[in-house]
Design a protein around this motif. Structure first.
Motif, short mmCIF file in Angstrom:
data_model
loop_
_atom_site.label_atom_id
_atom_site.label_comp_id
_atom_site.label_asym_id
_atom_site.label_seq_id
_atom_site.Cartn_x
_atom_site.Cartn_y
_atom_site.Cartn_z
N HIS A 196 1.04 27.09 83.51
CA HIS A 196 1.34 28.28 82.90
C HIS A 196 2.04 28.38 81.55
O HIS A 196 1.82 29.29 81.02
CB HIS A 196 2.23 29.23 84.01
N SER A 226 -9.42 33.80 85.43
CA SER A 226 -8.52 33.72 86.76
C SER A 226 -7.30 33.17 86.07
O SER A 226 -6.00 33.62 86.76
CB SER A 226 -9.14 32.51 87.55
N LEU A 227 -7.37 32.15 85.28
CA LEU A 227 -5.88 31.92 84.71
C LEU A 227 -5.25 33.14 83.98
O LEU A 227 -3.81 32.99 84.23
CB LEU A 227 -5.96 30.75 83.88
N ASP A 230 -3.65 35.05 86.62
CA ASP A 230 -2.43 34.56 87.06
C ASP A 230 -1.24 34.42 86.16
O ASP A 230 -0.07 34.85 86.53
CB ASP A 230 -2.51 32.99 87.56
N ASN A 233 0.12 37.99 86.34
CA ASN A 233 0.92 38.35 87.36
C ASN A 233 2.32 37.80 87.36
O ASN A 233 3.21 38.00 88.19
CB ASN A 233 0.06 38.22 88.62
N GLU A 234 2.36 36.45 86.81
CA GLU A 234 3.57 35.69 86.81
C GLU A 234 4.51 35.19 85.57
O GLU A 234 5.49 34.76 85.74
CB GLU A 234 3.27 34.23 87.70
N LYS A 240 2.82 38.74 79.47
CA LYS A 240 2.09 39.80 80.27
C LYS A 240 1.35 40.88 79.16
O LYS A 240 0.21 41.07 79.37
CB LYS A 240 2.94 40.73 81.23
N CYS A 243 -1.38 38.98 77.45
CA CYS A 243 -2.59 38.92 78.33
C CYS A 243 -3.19 39.91 78.43
O CYS A 243 -4.71 40.01 78.23
CB CYS A 243 -2.20 38.54 80.04
N SER A 261 -6.56 41.75 91.31
CA SER A 261 -5.29 41.28 91.18
C SER A 261 -4.97 41.79 89.79
O SER A 261 -3.89 41.89 89.48
CB SER A 261 -5.64 39.95 91.43
#
Length: 436
Positions: A196, A226-227, A230, A233-234, A240, A243, A261
């Motif tokens: 991450h 997908s990455l 993730d 969300n984290e 964020k 992204c 998600s």
């Protein structure tokens, strides 16, 4: 040769020494060396254009155009102007000094060569310094790209951080990275086994670069998306937002269906009242993805409608317009209209917004109200009229707003009048007996 400015006679050394141009004594803009060689080789007009955002000493500014002078001339009153500007002033029949309004006893123009030289010197130094900084960041960007090809672990993270800082701050660095395969290489760092920390920095770099169609296609690979989800969300708040911005670019150019998600992560960002920038970025992405009905249904299925309605009173004007646009789109979907009807605070919130911000906000709010009231005319009309909708609609109809708003208001007013008790409708509209 002296230079005239504001009624004062200055020479070159005094101007720098006394800090008028930010020399050794002052807190102004520094003019390091007034003897820069080869001044004639650089075009002053080009330098002024490229340094348009820099603060220029006031003595360089023409009092007429408020732009830097390129050919300063001095009047008999001692005031200096750009030659073309003062000639235009005189050609209009004025025989006074524009600054002092003194009558001119001599209309000849004296070239102010000292000021001309000083202006050219100052802009040359700033221009050369800018070019040097640009070349430095370009070279460093290339070095970092080469280093990234060989390092791993924390060293890779640190290198990405440095590259991210450079491309965020410098347009020349962004261009250099893009022209030397940087987009493709940084994109290749995103994958199923990417940490991450690496992913966050890579995304922060990519969101600052110009992405072509091939780059977007590459980034739309499922493992990369997908990455990003993730990390969304984290990651940290800054991550964020990066992204969401990057996915906004990607989804605007494709028909890809985002995962639930991803939508949950975006809605979580929009609900965080502490961070307006995050709210704005999230709503922009929702606007892009809500236009496809299948994606609108996904937003509805995860409870997005009541979450957005709850946030309406807390948005600034820009975020409010985006949110109302999304809700308008969702209201055209049967499940969306039903979800909106079930929000007890929707109608009062929308009525309060009418005619308070922009015409777009009013239009979107009226469209949503019309869809909800059509779904359950009697129940919704009574609630709307009690919330003051009828009076607001009359205000819209009587205002000078565009015909579309008036048409929406007329339809909504007619629906309310047909599905609400006449006495209540009239009293809430504040109509006189004659109008009744």
């Amino acid at each position: 040769m002296p230079m005239y400015t504001g009624g004062q006679v200055l020479d070159l050394e005094t101007a720098v020494k006394d800090g008028i141009l930010g020399g050794g004594g002052g807190g102004g803009v520094i003019c390091d060396d007034v003897t820069t060689p080869n001044l004639g080789k650089l075009d002053l007009k080009k330098m002024i254009e490229q340094l348009d955002s820099i603060e220029v000493p006031s003595v360089f500014i023409c009092p007429i155009s408020l732009e830097p002078m390129q050919d300063p001339v001095t009047l008999c009153t001692g005031q200096t102007y750009e030659r073309s500007n003062i000639l235009k002033w005189l050609s209009l029949g004025h025989f006074t000094c524009p600054t002092t309004m003194q009558e001119l006893w001599d209309d000849s123009l004296t070239p102010n060569s000292t000021l001309n030289h000083l202006i050219h010197t100052w802009f040359t130094q700033k221009y050369l310094a800018m070019k040097k900084r640009s070349q430095d960041v370009q070279g460093r960007s290339l070095e970092l790209l080469e280093v990234l090809k060989t390092v791993k672990g924390q060293t890779r993270v640190n290198t990405l951080k440095e590259l991210r800082k450079i491309v965020t701050a410098h347009e020349s660095a962004r261009k250099t990275v893009a022209e030397n395969g940087g987009v493709s290489f940084v994109s290749s760092l995103l994958g199923p086994f990417t940490s991450h920390s690496v992913g966050s920095e890579a995304i922060a770099i990519l969101v600052n670069l110009q992405l072509n169609s091939d780059s977007i296609t590459n980034l739309l690979q499922p493992t990369k998306i997908s990455l990003m989800v993730d990390v969304l969300n984290e990651g940290s708040l800054e991550t964020k937002i990066d992204c969401v911005k990057l996915m906004g670019i990607l989804f605007a150019a494709s028909d890809i269906v985002p995962s639930l998600s991803l939508l949950v992560g975006v809605l979580r960002l929009v609900k965080d009242k502490r961070h307006p920038h995050g709210i704005l970025a999230g709503l922009r992405l929702l606007k892009i993805i809500s236009t496809q009905e299948s994606l609108g249904n996904s937003i509805i299925s995860i409870g997005g409608v009541p979450q957005l309605v709850e946030m309406l009173p807390h948005f600034n004007s820009e975020s409010l317009e985006l949110c109302l646009y999304v809700l308008k789109v969702l209201s055209s979907i049967p499940h969306g209209a039903l979800a909106l009807k079930n929000c007890s605070n929707l109608i009062p919130n929308l009525v309060k917004l009418l005619m308070k911000t922009s015409e777009n906000c009013t239009k979107f709010a009226l469209s949503i109200l019309l869809e909800v009231c059509k779904l359950s005319p009697e129940e919704s009309a009574a609630t709307a009229v009690n919330a003051g909708l009828a009076a607001k609609l009359l205000l819209v109809i009587q205002s000078g707003c565009n015909p579309e708003l008036k048409q929406l208001s007329s339809e909504l007013l007619k629906l309310c009048s047909q599905n609400c008790r006449a006495s209540i409708f009239i009293s809430k509209c504040k109509l006189t007996r004659t109008l009744q």
